[in-house]
Scaffold this active site. Structure first.
Site, short mmCIF file in Angstrom:
data_model
loop_
_atom_site.label_atom_id
_atom_site.label_comp_id
_atom_site.label_asym_id
_atom_site.label_seq_id
_atom_site.Cartn_x
_atom_site.Cartn_y
_atom_site.Cartn_z
N SER A 51 0.87 -1.18 0.00
CA SER A 51 0.00 0.00 0.00
C SER A 51 0.90 1.23 0.00
O SER A 51 1.04 1.93 0.99
CB SER A 51 -0.93 -0.01 1.21
OG SER A 51 -0.22 0.06 2.41
N HIS A 93 -3.53 -5.97 2.58
CA HIS A 93 -2.66 -6.98 3.20
C HIS A 93 -3.39 -8.29 3.46
O HIS A 93 -2.79 -9.29 3.84
CB HIS A 93 -2.06 -6.44 4.50
CG HIS A 93 -1.05 -5.35 4.27
ND1 HIS A 93 -0.44 -4.68 5.29
CD2 HIS A 93 -0.54 -4.84 3.12
CE1 HIS A 93 0.40 -3.78 4.78
NE2 HIS A 93 0.35 -3.86 3.47
N GLU A 115 -4.37 -2.32 9.40
CA GLU A 115 -3.57 -2.78 10.54
C GLU A 115 -4.19 -2.40 11.88
O GLU A 115 -4.34 -1.22 12.19
CB GLU A 115 -2.16 -2.16 10.47
CG GLU A 115 -1.45 -2.49 9.17
CD GLU A 115 -0.18 -1.68 8.95
OE1 GLU A 115 0.38 -1.14 9.94
OE2 GLU A 115 0.25 -1.59 7.79
N GLU A 169 1.41 -9.32 7.19
CA GLU A 169 2.28 -8.95 8.31
C GLU A 169 2.08 -9.87 9.52
O GLU A 169 2.47 -9.55 10.64
CB GLU A 169 2.04 -7.49 8.70
CG GLU A 169 2.40 -6.56 7.53
CD GLU A 169 2.33 -5.07 7.87
OE1 GLU A 169 1.87 -4.72 8.97
OE2 GLU A 169 2.73 -4.27 7.01
N ASP A 218 -3.79 1.59 11.70
CA ASP A 218 -3.43 2.14 10.38
C ASP A 218 -4.44 1.63 9.37
O ASP A 218 -4.30 0.53 8.83
CB ASP A 218 -2.01 1.71 9.96
CG ASP A 218 -1.67 2.24 8.56
OD1 ASP A 218 -2.45 3.07 8.03
OD2 ASP A 218 -0.63 1.83 8.01
N GLU A 239 -2.74 6.19 12.19
CA GLU A 239 -1.87 6.47 11.04
C GLU A 239 -2.72 6.49 9.76
O GLU A 239 -3.58 5.63 9.59
CB GLU A 239 -0.82 5.36 10.97
CG GLU A 239 0.07 5.40 9.73
CD GLU A 239 0.97 4.16 9.64
OE1 GLU A 239 1.34 3.62 10.70
OE2 GLU A 239 1.28 3.73 8.52
N ASP A 245 1.76 8.63 6.81
CA ASP A 245 2.61 7.65 6.11
C ASP A 245 2.60 7.96 4.61
O ASP A 245 3.49 8.66 4.11
CB ASP A 245 2.09 6.24 6.42
CG ASP A 245 2.74 5.15 5.58
OD1 ASP A 245 3.75 5.41 4.93
OD2 ASP A 245 2.23 4.00 5.57
N LYS A 277 9.97 5.30 7.10
CA LYS A 277 10.27 4.09 6.32
C LYS A 277 11.45 4.42 5.42
O LYS A 277 11.36 5.27 4.53
CB LYS A 277 9.07 3.74 5.42
CG LYS A 277 7.89 3.10 6.13
CD LYS A 277 6.72 2.98 5.16
CE LYS A 277 5.58 2.14 5.71
NZ LYS A 277 4.34 2.29 4.90
N HIS A 289 8.41 -1.07 9.43
CA HIS A 289 8.79 -2.07 8.42
C HIS A 289 7.93 -1.85 7.16
O HIS A 289 7.15 -0.90 7.11
CB HIS A 289 8.52 -3.48 8.98
CG HIS A 289 7.06 -3.74 9.25
ND1 HIS A 289 6.50 -4.98 9.30
CD2 HIS A 289 6.03 -2.87 9.49
CE1 HIS A 289 5.22 -4.88 9.54
NE2 HIS A 289 4.91 -3.62 9.67
N LYS A 338 6.55 -0.10 14.56
CA LYS A 338 5.64 -1.18 14.18
C LYS A 338 6.39 -2.09 13.22
O LYS A 338 7.03 -1.62 12.27
CB LYS A 338 4.35 -0.64 13.56
CG LYS A 338 4.50 0.15 12.26
CD LYS A 338 3.14 0.35 11.59
CE LYS A 338 3.29 0.81 10.15
NZ LYS A 338 2.01 0.93 9.45
P1 PGA Z 1 3.06 -1.30 3.08
O1 PGA Z 1 2.15 -1.11 4.35
O2 PGA Z 1 4.41 -1.70 3.51
O3 PGA Z 1 2.33 -2.35 2.29
O4 PGA Z 1 3.06 0.04 2.37
C1 PGA Z 1 2.60 -0.54 5.53
C2 PGA Z 1 1.85 0.71 5.89
O5 PGA Z 1 0.91 1.14 5.18
O6 PGA Z 1 2.18 1.31 6.90
ZN ZN Z 2 0.71 3.00 6.74
#
Ligand code: PGA
Ligand code: ZN
Length: 427
Positions: free
Chosen positions: A40, A153, A163, A204, A241, A284, A311, A336, A364, A387
């Protein structure tokens, strides 16, 4: 000095190719780093270079990126002092020459950046968290563990929100927090089985049953916390999230599970209700990256109560974060490494956010390797929380296990961030 740099194609946790880089020093030291990959993703992330050769890995091969490391980047770095991280990252940024690392690939560049940093820590004879964070780095983060997965996911088979995390801020140490999370995860599995729900997991490692609403996971997790003998709110809270960019269409948030289409202001109300019903301490990407102005409503409504992390909207990019801070649209930024593509730029974003009294939440990606770099990074920057998925699956637990090792090494000088981890106080 750097003697050689070599990249190769390996598989990530989703079974897709990614890049791994080895850095060899003249003194014989070698270090390795792996690069993760998101599903995502934010539209402004640095470019992950893929081969698009349909004959290999359905186009997802990374041999071009591998070749860029071995043939273009490596020759320019041989002989350089491995501790000159800023210089090395700058050389790669210049070699690439594009604003989003489209030519060499952020995956190629990040692999080298992280392998170099790790080699430098070995060369300096320091643990990575100390090499990156200095002699007083000692803050262990609250592990926000994603124990229920949804959205992309979970192939849209579960909740709409991506999440659902537990935040064990009431523990006295990282190790205790980690034990609690494992116990809650196992208790949740038992509870789901009892209810006849699927215990299959998402990308995840969190469970991804077909829930009736996007609030039901909070009820299930609350029960699991109690079944593990812990107190909801007092000891363990929640982080969420939804990754809402994924279900934002033409100005509305489409909640398939509840057959609702919500305007931004209604979506904010939806979150407000969750905050009133459950101890949610961090949200988030509550709103989409394309819905910048509505973030101001979100921040006005909830920004003084809970941590609001950006994010997809910030993509660890200093210039975008600066704009977010000046327009007061959130109070925290997700970190990230592969969204921006070098360690140096990531640290610049972290420093700016922290100097502006914003939170920094380390993350991650949904496609991971067993590299635990982000565990050390989190301690180095005193982020206070991270996270990295469920307390299950090798590529997720390796980060948590590394934090256990760091806490053990620091001994009585380790400090667990606990309730102070979050940018808004927890009662
Ligand atoms: P992604 O998801 O690693 O698939 O982008 C993580 C997030 O959205 O925080
Ligand atoms: Zn995110």
């Amino acid at each position: 000095g750097i003697a050689s740099i070599k990249a190769r194609e390996i598989l990530d946790s989703r079974g897709n190719p990614t890049i791994e880089v080895d850095c060899l020093l003249e003194c014989g030291i070698t270090a390795r780093a792996g690069v993760p990959s998101g599903a995502s993703t934010g539209s402004k992330e640095a470019i992950e270079l893929r081969d698009n050769d349909k004959n290999r890995f359905f186009g997802k091969g990374v041999l071009k990126a591998v070749n860029n490391v071995n043939e273009i980047i490596a020759p320019k770095l041989i002989g350089l002092d491995v501790t000159k991280q800023r210089q090395i990252d700058s050389i790669m940024i210049e070699l690439d020459g594009t604003p989003n690392k489209a030519k060499l690939g952020a995956n190629a560049i990040l692999g080298v950046s992280l392998a170099v940093a790790r080699a430098a820590s070995y060369f300096s004879d320091l643990p990575l968290y100390q090499y990156l964070g200095g002699p007083n780095a000692n803050l262990l983060p609250v592990p926000c563990m994603n124990i229920m997965n949804g959205g992309v996911h979970a192939n849209w088979q579960g909740a709409d929100f991506q999440e659902f995390m537990i935040a064990p801020y009431g523990a006295n140490s990282f190790k205790e927090a980690y034990e609690w999370c494992s116990e809650i995860y196992q208790a949740l599995k038992g509870l789901l089985k009892e209810k006849g729900y699927s215990v299959g997991v998402g990308d995840e490692g969190g469970f991804a049953p077909l829930v009736k609403s996007n609030e039901e996971p909070f009820e299930l997790m609350s029960k699991a916390i109690e079944n593990a003998g812990l107190k909801v709110g007092e000891q363990v809270g929640f982080a969420l999230d939804p990754a809402s960019s994924e279900f934002y269409k033409e100005g509305k948030y489409i909640l398939r599970r509840e057959k609702k289409e919500l305007e931004p202001a209604k979506m904010v109300k939806y979150y407000e209700k969750i905050v009133n019903n459950f101890p949610l301490v961090l949200l988030e990407d509550g709103l989409a990256e394309y819905d910048w102005d509505s973030w101001k409503i979100l921040n006005k409504t909830l920004g003084d109560k809970i941590e609001l992390v950006g994010d997809d909207i910030f993509v660890t990019n200093l210039e975008i974060v600066k704009r977010g801070i000046s327009e007061n649209i959130a109070n925290s930024v997700l970190i990230k490494l592969n969204q921006i593509g070098t360690l140096s730029e990531t640290l610049d974003t972290v420093r700016y956010a922290q100097n502006s009294k914003w939170g920094t939440f380390v993350s991650h990606r949904s496609g991971e390797t067993t590299d635990s770099f982000i565990a050390d990074l989190t301690v180095a920057i005193s982020a206070g929380h991270l996270k990295t998925g469920a307390p299950a699956r090798g590529e997720r637990v390796e980060k948590y296990n590394q934090l256990v090792r760091i806490e053990e090494e620091l001994g009585k000088y380790a400090k667990y961030a606990g309730k102070s981890a979050f940018i808004r106080p927890i009662k």
